[in-house]
Design an enzyme around this catalytic site. Structure first.
Site, PDB file in Angstrom:
ATOM      1  N   ARG A 138      -8.723  -7.467  -8.108  1.00  0.00           N
ATOM      2  CA  ARG A 138      -9.574  -7.428  -7.214  1.00  0.00           C
ATOM      3  C   ARG A 138     -10.417  -6.178  -6.888  1.00  0.00           C
ATOM      4  NH1 ARG A 138      -4.876  -9.272  -4.043  1.00  0.00           N
ATOM      5  NH2 ARG A 138      -5.758  -8.679  -2.088  1.00  0.00           N
ATOM      6  N   ARG A 147      -0.995 -11.863  10.637  1.00  0.00           N
ATOM      7  CA  ARG A 147      -1.550 -10.540  10.505  1.00  0.00           C
ATOM      8  C   ARG A 147      -2.016  -9.586  11.171  1.00  0.00           C
ATOM      9  NH1 ARG A 147      -2.830 -10.698   4.526  1.00  0.00           N
ATOM     10  NH2 ARG A 147      -2.833  -8.880   3.475  1.00  0.00           N
ATOM     11  N   ARG A 184      -7.536  -0.571   3.663  1.00  0.00           N
ATOM     12  CA  ARG A 184      -6.540  -1.627   4.381  1.00  0.00           C
ATOM     13  C   ARG A 184      -4.952  -1.331   4.879  1.00  0.00           C
ATOM     14  NH1 ARG A 184      -6.355  -4.107  -1.822  1.00  0.00           N
ATOM     15  NH2 ARG A 184      -5.073  -5.649  -0.215  1.00  0.00           N
ATOM     16  N   LYS A 193       4.167  -8.696  -1.483  1.00  0.00           N
ATOM     17  CA  LYS A 193       4.622 -10.250  -0.710  1.00  0.00           C
ATOM     18  C   LYS A 193       5.020 -11.238  -1.036  1.00  0.00           C
ATOM     19  CE  LYS A 193       1.499  -8.935   2.362  1.00  0.00           C
ATOM     20  NZ  LYS A 193       0.946  -8.038   1.696  1.00  0.00           N
TER      21      LYS A 193
HETATM   22  P1  ADP Z   1      -3.326  -8.225  -0.141  1.00  0.00           P
HETATM   23  O1  ADP Z   1      -1.888  -9.240  -0.922  1.00  0.00           O
HETATM   24  O2  ADP Z   1      -2.919  -6.756  -0.565  1.00  0.00           O
HETATM   25  O3  ADP Z   1      -1.278  -8.148   1.402  1.00  0.00           O
HETATM   26  P2  ADP Z   1      -4.249 -10.257   0.269  1.00  0.00           P
HETATM   27  O4  ADP Z   1      -4.104 -11.818  -0.719  1.00  0.00           O
HETATM   28  O5  ADP Z   1      -3.087 -11.411   1.429  1.00  0.00           O
HETATM   29  O6  ADP Z   1      -3.578  -9.047   0.268  1.00  0.00           O
HETATM   30  O7  ADP Z   1      -5.245 -10.825   1.603  1.00  0.00           O
HETATM   31  C1  ADP Z   1      -6.674  -9.779   0.992  1.00  0.00           C
HETATM   32  C2  ADP Z   1      -7.453  -9.879   2.084  1.00  0.00           C
HETATM   33  O8  ADP Z   1      -7.902 -10.960   2.157  1.00  0.00           O
HETATM   34  C3  ADP Z   1      -7.228  -9.232   3.220  1.00  0.00           C
HETATM   35  O9  ADP Z   1      -7.785  -7.324   3.136  1.00  0.00           O
HETATM   36  C4  ADP Z   1      -8.035  -9.065   4.729  1.00  0.00           C
HETATM   37  O10 ADP Z   1      -9.868  -8.678   4.363  1.00  0.00           O
HETATM   38  C5  ADP Z   1      -7.858 -10.853   3.934  1.00  0.00           C
HETATM   39  N1  ADP Z   1      -7.082 -11.624   5.030  1.00  0.00           N
HETATM   40  C6  ADP Z   1      -5.960 -12.372   4.384  1.00  0.00           C
HETATM   41  N2  ADP Z   1      -4.979 -12.744   5.331  1.00  0.00           N
HETATM   42  C7  ADP Z   1      -5.637 -12.463   6.463  1.00  0.00           C
HETATM   43  C8  ADP Z   1      -5.355 -12.486   7.606  1.00  0.00           C
HETATM   44  N3  ADP Z   1      -4.305 -13.555   8.043  1.00  0.00           N
HETATM   45  N4  ADP Z   1      -5.644 -11.755   9.015  1.00  0.00           N
HETATM   46  C9  ADP Z   1      -7.126 -11.717   8.389  1.00  0.00           C
HETATM   47  N5  ADP Z   1      -7.429 -11.379   7.360  1.00  0.00           N
HETATM   48  C10 ADP Z   1      -6.702 -11.503   5.982  1.00  0.00           C
HETATM   49  P1  ADP Z   2       0.943  -7.894  -1.635  1.00  0.00           P
HETATM   50  O1  ADP Z   2       1.553  -9.768  -2.052  1.00  0.00           O
HETATM   51  O2  ADP Z   2       2.075  -7.897  -0.531  1.00  0.00           O
HETATM   52  O3  ADP Z   2      -0.360  -7.819  -1.659  1.00  0.00           O
HETATM   53  P2  ADP Z   2       2.429  -7.937  -4.658  1.00  0.00           P
HETATM   54  O4  ADP Z   2       3.448  -9.351  -4.669  1.00  0.00           O
HETATM   55  O5  ADP Z   2       0.426  -8.418  -5.371  1.00  0.00           O
HETATM   56  O6  ADP Z   2       2.310  -6.997  -2.855  1.00  0.00           O
HETATM   57  O7  ADP Z   2       2.623  -6.923  -5.675  1.00  0.00           O
HETATM   58  C1  ADP Z   2       1.671  -6.131  -5.839  1.00  0.00           C
HETATM   59  C2  ADP Z   2       1.810  -5.189  -6.560  1.00  0.00           C
HETATM   60  O8  ADP Z   2       2.786  -3.968  -6.997  1.00  0.00           O
HETATM   61  C3  ADP Z   2       1.338  -6.262  -8.087  1.00  0.00           C
HETATM   62  O9  ADP Z   2       1.156  -4.827  -9.013  1.00  0.00           O
HETATM   63  C4  ADP Z   2       2.754  -6.473  -8.428  1.00  0.00           C
HETATM   64  O10 ADP Z   2       2.916  -6.808 -10.052  1.00  0.00           O
HETATM   65  C5  ADP Z   2       3.705  -4.982  -8.019  1.00  0.00           C
HETATM   66  N1  ADP Z   2       4.665  -5.490  -7.740  1.00  0.00           N
HETATM   67  C6  ADP Z   2       5.788  -6.159  -6.889  1.00  0.00           C
HETATM   68  N2  ADP Z   2       6.242  -5.860  -6.373  1.00  0.00           N
HETATM   69  C7  ADP Z   2       6.763  -4.967  -7.096  1.00  0.00           C
HETATM   70  C8  ADP Z   2       8.429  -3.587  -7.626  1.00  0.00           C
HETATM   71  N3  ADP Z   2       9.403  -4.935  -6.405  1.00  0.00           N
HETATM   72  N4  ADP Z   2       8.108  -2.985  -8.987  1.00  0.00           N
HETATM   73  C9  ADP Z   2       7.107  -2.511  -8.802  1.00  0.00           C
HETATM   74  N5  ADP Z   2       6.268  -3.445  -8.667  1.00  0.00           N
HETATM   75  C10 ADP Z   2       6.166  -4.364  -7.941  1.00  0.00           C
END
Ligand code: ADP
Ligand code: ADP
Ligand code: ZN
Length: 213
Positions: free
Chosen positions: A160, A88, A171, A13
């Site tokens: 992280r 979320r 998660r 995302k």
């Molecule tokens: P990811 O990129 O792996 O999807 P995020 O960076 O979006 O993770 O979020 C990391 C953590 O921050 C989540 O696991 C949650 O604990 C918190 N968080 C982020 N956005 C939200 C939301 N909209 N509602 C509740 N918790 C959130």
């Molecule tokens: P989210 O915001 O949904 O948690 P991220 O954008 O941080 O996800 O991506 C999660 C991990 O996967 C990162 O290490 C990123 O570099 C990798 N990644 C993202 N998109 C792709 C893809 N299309 N193919 C392979 N790896 C990817």
């Protein structure tokens, strides 16, 4: 242009949201990035959020909703935005709809980046993040030019705390339980679009552009 990115943690995302924001000139709003910045600066909000984030749980809706509503008041949101990691939960989605409705606006696209759980585990274990600018890398799929250094801002890259394997499993459970129902919510609203997130980053981005254009 108002877009919500849906998808499991690690689906890509953030990677796609950054590209969309650049291409279409709208702000990329990541609630996770905002929380991590608050944790880094040890603010009261950061101290509260950290308790939940470290366990792989969601931060309570009241906290997240008030945070995002304040963010919408910033002038750059007039052009629209790409929301990454919000909503979320169903109550968060309803709060967003209400805020939009009150302004006579509506959401244009909810884009689900679809990736199966097996692939997620690999993505999260290889993810390295820049806590300064929010850029993410992958040690195999998308390595930075210099090891452990952010291409965009030169800051050090880290794994992280919540990307460690034990937390990732929790998660994913939380995602299936509380966030995945949003797909139906946005399908009912007629704004759900799904892209295959297992494809290469550029290809995923092309699919998204063809939806938005
Ligand atoms: P990811 O990129 O792996 O999807 P995020 O960076 O979006 O993770 O979020 C990391 C953590 O921050 C989540 O696991 C949650 O604990 C918190 N968080 C982020 N956005 C939200 C939301 N909209 N509602 C509740 N918790 C959130
Ligand atoms: P989210 O915001 O949904 O948690 P991220 O954008 O941080 O996800 O991506 C999660 C991990 O996967 C990162 O290490 C990123 O570099 C990798 N990644 C993202 N998109 C792709 C893809 N299309 N193919 C392979 N790896 C990817
Ligand atoms: Zn950076």
């Amino acid at each position: 242009m108002k877009i919500v990115m849906l998808g499991a943690p690690g689906a890509g995302k953030g990677t796609q949201a950054k590209k969309i924001a650049e291409e279409y000139g709208v702000p990329h709003i990541s609630t996770g990035d905002i929380f991590r910045a608050n944790i880094k600066n040890n603010t009261p909000l950061g101290q509260q959020a950290k308790i939940y984030m470290d366990k792989g749980e969601l931060v309570p809706d009241e906290l997240v909703v008030s945070l995002i509503m304040d963010r919408f008041d910033e002038p750059d949101c007039e052009k629209g935005y790409v929301l990454d990691g919000y909503p979320r939960t169903i109550p968060q989605a309803k709060a967003l709809d209400k805020a939009l409705e009150d302004n006579g606006e509506k959401l244009d696209y909810a884009i689900d980046v679809d990736v199966p759980d097996e692939v997620i585990i690999d993505r999260m274990s290889g993810r390295r993040a820049c806590l300064n600018c929010g850029a993410t890398y992958h040690i195999v799929n998308n390595p930075p030019k210099t090891e452990s250094v952010c291409d965009a801002c030169g800051n050090e890259l880290v794994q992280r705390d919540d990307d460690k394997e034990e937390t990732v499993k929790n998660r994913l459970d939380v995602y299936h339980d509380q966030t995945e129902p949003l797909k139906q919510y946005y399908a009912d609203a007629g704004v759900l679009y799904t892209v295959d997130g297992t494809k290469e980053m550029e290809e995923v981005f092309k699919s998204i552009c063809s939806i938005v254009e």
